[in-house]
Design a protein around this motif. Structure first.
Motif, PDB file in Angstrom:
ATOM      1  N   LYS A 104       0.846  -1.195   0.000  1.00  0.00           N
ATOM      2  CA  LYS A 104       0.000   0.000   0.000  1.00  0.00           C
ATOM      3  C   LYS A 104       0.878   1.241   0.000  1.00  0.00           C
ATOM      4  CE  LYS A 104      -3.888  -2.089   2.492  1.00  0.00           C
ATOM      5  NZ  LYS A 104      -4.704  -2.062   3.726  1.00  0.00           N
ATOM      6  N   PRO A 105       0.430   2.328  -0.629  1.00  0.00           N
ATOM      7  CA  PRO A 105       1.243   3.554  -0.674  1.00  0.00           C
ATOM      8  C   PRO A 105       1.314   4.226   0.698  1.00  0.00           C
ATOM      9  CG  PRO A 105      -0.921   3.938  -1.619  1.00  0.00           C
ATOM     10  CD  PRO A 105      -0.839   2.466  -1.363  1.00  0.00           C
ATOM     11  N   ALA A 106       2.252   5.165   0.833  1.00  0.00           N
ATOM     12  CA  ALA A 106       2.462   5.857   2.110  1.00  0.00           C
ATOM     13  C   ALA A 106       1.202   6.572   2.581  1.00  0.00           C
ATOM     14  CB  ALA A 106       3.617   6.849   1.970  1.00  0.00           C
ATOM     15  N   SER A 107       0.370   7.039   1.643  1.00  0.00           N
ATOM     16  CA  SER A 107      -0.826   7.801   2.013  1.00  0.00           C
ATOM     17  C   SER A 107      -1.775   7.005   2.890  1.00  0.00           C
ATOM     18  CB  SER A 107      -1.558   8.269   0.757  1.00  0.00           C
ATOM     19  OG  SER A 107      -1.934   7.165  -0.052  1.00  0.00           O
ATOM     20  N   HIS A 108      -1.735   5.669   2.793  1.00  0.00           N
ATOM     21  CA  HIS A 108      -2.604   4.829   3.621  1.00  0.00           C
ATOM     22  C   HIS A 108      -2.158   4.806   5.079  1.00  0.00           C
ATOM     23  CE1 HIS A 108      -5.253   2.580   0.698  1.00  0.00           C
ATOM     24  NE2 HIS A 108      -4.464   3.304  -0.103  1.00  0.00           N
ATOM     25  N   PHE A 109      -0.986   5.314   5.355  1.00  0.00           N
ATOM     26  CA  PHE A 109      -0.433   5.262   6.708  1.00  0.00           C
ATOM     27  C   PHE A 109      -0.266   6.665   7.305  1.00  0.00           C
ATOM     28  CE2 PHE A 109       0.804   1.571   4.312  1.00  0.00           C
ATOM     29  CZ  PHE A 109       0.458   0.523   5.170  1.00  0.00           C
ATOM     30  N   ILE A 110      -0.937   7.627   6.678  1.00  0.00           N
ATOM     31  CA  ILE A 110      -0.864   9.019   7.147  1.00  0.00           C
ATOM     32  C   ILE A 110      -2.238   9.438   7.663  1.00  0.00           C
ATOM     33  CG2 ILE A 110      -0.601  11.423   6.402  1.00  0.00           C
ATOM     34  CD1 ILE A 110       1.587  10.434   4.486  1.00  0.00           C
ATOM     35  N   GLU A 111      -2.253  10.005   8.846  1.00  0.00           N
ATOM     36  CA  GLU A 111      -3.501  10.504   9.444  1.00  0.00           C
ATOM     37  C   GLU A 111      -3.337  11.984   9.785  1.00  0.00           C
ATOM     38  OE1 GLU A 111      -6.488   9.731  13.263  1.00  0.00           O
ATOM     39  OE2 GLU A 111      -4.550   8.701  13.146  1.00  0.00           O
ATOM     40  N   LEU A 112      -4.193  12.810   9.252  1.00  0.00           N
ATOM     41  CA  LEU A 112      -4.151  14.234   9.568  1.00  0.00           C
ATOM     42  C   LEU A 112      -4.593  14.461  11.004  1.00  0.00           C
ATOM     43  CD1 LEU A 112      -5.723  15.687   6.296  1.00  0.00           C
ATOM     44  CD2 LEU A 112      -3.322  15.779   6.973  1.00  0.00           C
ATOM     45  N   LYS A 113      -3.920  15.372  11.691  1.00  0.00           N
ATOM     46  CA  LYS A 113      -4.271  15.721  13.058  1.00  0.00           C
ATOM     47  C   LYS A 113      -4.926  17.109  13.083  1.00  0.00           C
ATOM     48  CE  LYS A 113      -2.856  11.933  14.969  1.00  0.00           C
ATOM     49  NZ  LYS A 113      -3.820  10.998  15.574  1.00  0.00           N
ATOM     50  N   ALA A 114      -5.193  17.620  14.286  1.00  0.00           N
ATOM     51  CA  ALA A 114      -6.089  18.768  14.466  1.00  0.00           C
ATOM     52  C   ALA A 114      -5.795  19.949  13.537  1.00  0.00           C
ATOM     53  CB  ALA A 114      -6.055  19.226  15.925  1.00  0.00           C
ATOM     54  N   LEU A 115      -4.565  20.477  13.587  1.00  0.00           N
ATOM     55  CA  LEU A 115      -4.268  21.670  12.801  1.00  0.00           C
ATOM     56  C   LEU A 115      -4.162  21.350  11.306  1.00  0.00           C
ATOM     57  CD1 LEU A 115      -4.025  24.617  13.384  1.00  0.00           C
ATOM     58  CD2 LEU A 115      -1.567  24.345  13.740  1.00  0.00           C
ATOM     59  N   GLY A 116      -3.673  20.166  10.982  1.00  0.00           N
ATOM     60  CA  GLY A 116      -3.640  19.753   9.588  1.00  0.00           C
ATOM     61  C   GLY A 116      -5.045  19.609   9.023  1.00  0.00           C
ATOM     62  N   LEU A 117      -5.952  19.023   9.804  1.00  0.00           N
ATOM     63  CA  LEU A 117      -7.347  18.910   9.379  1.00  0.00           C
ATOM     64  C   LEU A 117      -7.967  20.285   9.161  1.00  0.00           C
ATOM     65  CD1 LEU A 117      -8.743  16.025  11.629  1.00  0.00           C
ATOM     66  CD2 LEU A 117      -8.770  16.086   9.135  1.00  0.00           C
ATOM     67  N   ALA A 118      -7.694  21.209  10.088  1.00  0.00           N
ATOM     68  CA  ALA A 118      -8.269  22.556   9.989  1.00  0.00           C
ATOM     69  C   ALA A 118      -7.821  23.251   8.705  1.00  0.00           C
ATOM     70  CB  ALA A 118      -7.873  23.382  11.209  1.00  0.00           C
ATOM     71  N   ILE A 119      -6.537  23.134   8.367  1.00  0.00           N
ATOM     72  CA  ILE A 119      -6.015  23.776   7.154  1.00  0.00           C
ATOM     73  C   ILE A 119      -6.647  23.170   5.906  1.00  0.00           C
ATOM     74  CG2 ILE A 119      -3.924  24.078   5.755  1.00  0.00           C
ATOM     75  CD1 ILE A 119      -2.358  24.260   8.429  1.00  0.00           C
TER      76      ILE A 119
END
Length: 323
Positions: A104-119
């Protein structure tokens, strides 16, 4: 063998019941107007964390028919002793990616957190700036249109000393890099807002360079009148039957705080105490508060003090004075 009673006492934490005085509301308004984070200090249990949920709920109600409405729920980041600035934006599960057997690509293992989600929410799903992260699992949860949000960074003074300073550039520009995807995402210059509220228990001083870029407000411990208002709202017992006994309970609580040496009980602990006494049916109008005619009631009252005091020395001192 003794039977353990299984019961559940839930405090009403609906943001609509939060009691914010005029000075606190003005501090929030100033932070929004300047586009700066609001740092809120105060004793543990004085409502710092709940403030963010109140602001998010209030702004959601006020803007839900606008072009850039606020999300109803607060985006929360709970600071830890090992937190780094990048943790506020996203988390990459490097171990999970390494063990991945399905390629699976790297994107499947990345989770956005609070400030990243807000942006990202400030862009909206259709914005070209988010094309490079469209493979993230959270991408489908974004609204089609841009959305404003409230971000809570809770207990920032738990983080390492360099954590606040490392945030300076990201906080000023609302920009972050996802190195694993070679993507840089920055908040658009449109009207979607990000309101950042940080809480501090004043366990250690925050760097001056960081504080210069923030608005600061200290929530004082509530006086008797405010404690009464908070109790009525949070427990829905603001009627004449309870007024006298609540006044006496608040007087006793203030007295206990003055007597406590190791840890003064907080507002949240007072509310828990009132809930326990209500469950024990000890908030009645017969006699004076804290002095009960029967031995079982007096024992229940003494047991309830474990909600307020978290040190044996304090508990023993208070019970000896109560008896």
């Amino acid at each position: 063998m003794s039977t353990i009673q299984l019961s559940s006492i839930l405090l009403n934490n609906d943001p609509i019941n939060y009691v914010a005085d005029e000075a606190l509301v003005q501090a929030v308004e100033i932070a929004i107007a300047l586009g700066k984070p609001l740092v809120v200090s105060g004793e543990p249990g004085t409502g710092k964390t709940q403030l963010a949920h109140f602001v998010a709920s209030q702004l959601h109600q006020q803007t839900k028919n606008d072009f850039f409405p606020f999300a109803e729920k607060t985006l929360v980041y709970n600071t830890k002793s090992g937190s780094s600035a990048s943790d506020l934006f996203y988390h990459y599960d490097a171990v999970g990616h390494f063990r991945n057997k399905e390629d699976k690509p790297a994107s499947h293992f990345i989770e956005l957190k609070a400030l990243g989600l807000a942006i990202c929410m400030a862009h909206g799903k259709q914005h070209p700036a988010l094309k490079g992260i469209s493979s993230l699992r959270q991408f489908d949860t974004f609204d089609e249109q841009p959305k404003s949000s409230v971000v809570l960074i809770d207990e920032i003074d738990k983080a390492p000393r360099d954590f606040p300073n490392d945030l300076l550039n990201e906080m000023e520009n609302y920009e972050f890099d996802i190195r694993e995807l070679n993507q840089s995402i920055r908040k658009p210059s449109g009207d979607a807002r990000i309101v950042v509220i940080m809480t501090s228990n004043s366990e250690k001083n925050l760097p001056n360079a960081f504080l210069r870029r923030c608005v600061f407000y200290h929530i004082p411990f509530p006086d008797k009148e405010k404690l009464m208002t908070i109790t009525r709202k949070r427990m829905a017992i603001g009627n004449n039957h309870y007024d006298r006994i609540l006044n006496e309970a608040i007087d006793k609580f203030i007295e206990y705080r003055q007597q406590s040496i190791n840890k003064k009980p907080a507002t949240s602990e007072f509310l828990d105490w009132m809930n326990i006494l209500k469950e024990f049916n000890l908030l009645h109008s017969n006699g004076s508060f804290g002095n009960y005619g029967s031995v079982p009631e007096q024992r229940k009252y003494e047991s309830s003090l474990n909600v307020l005091f978290k040190n044996k020395e304090d508990i023993d001192r208070i019970i000896n004075k109560t008896v």
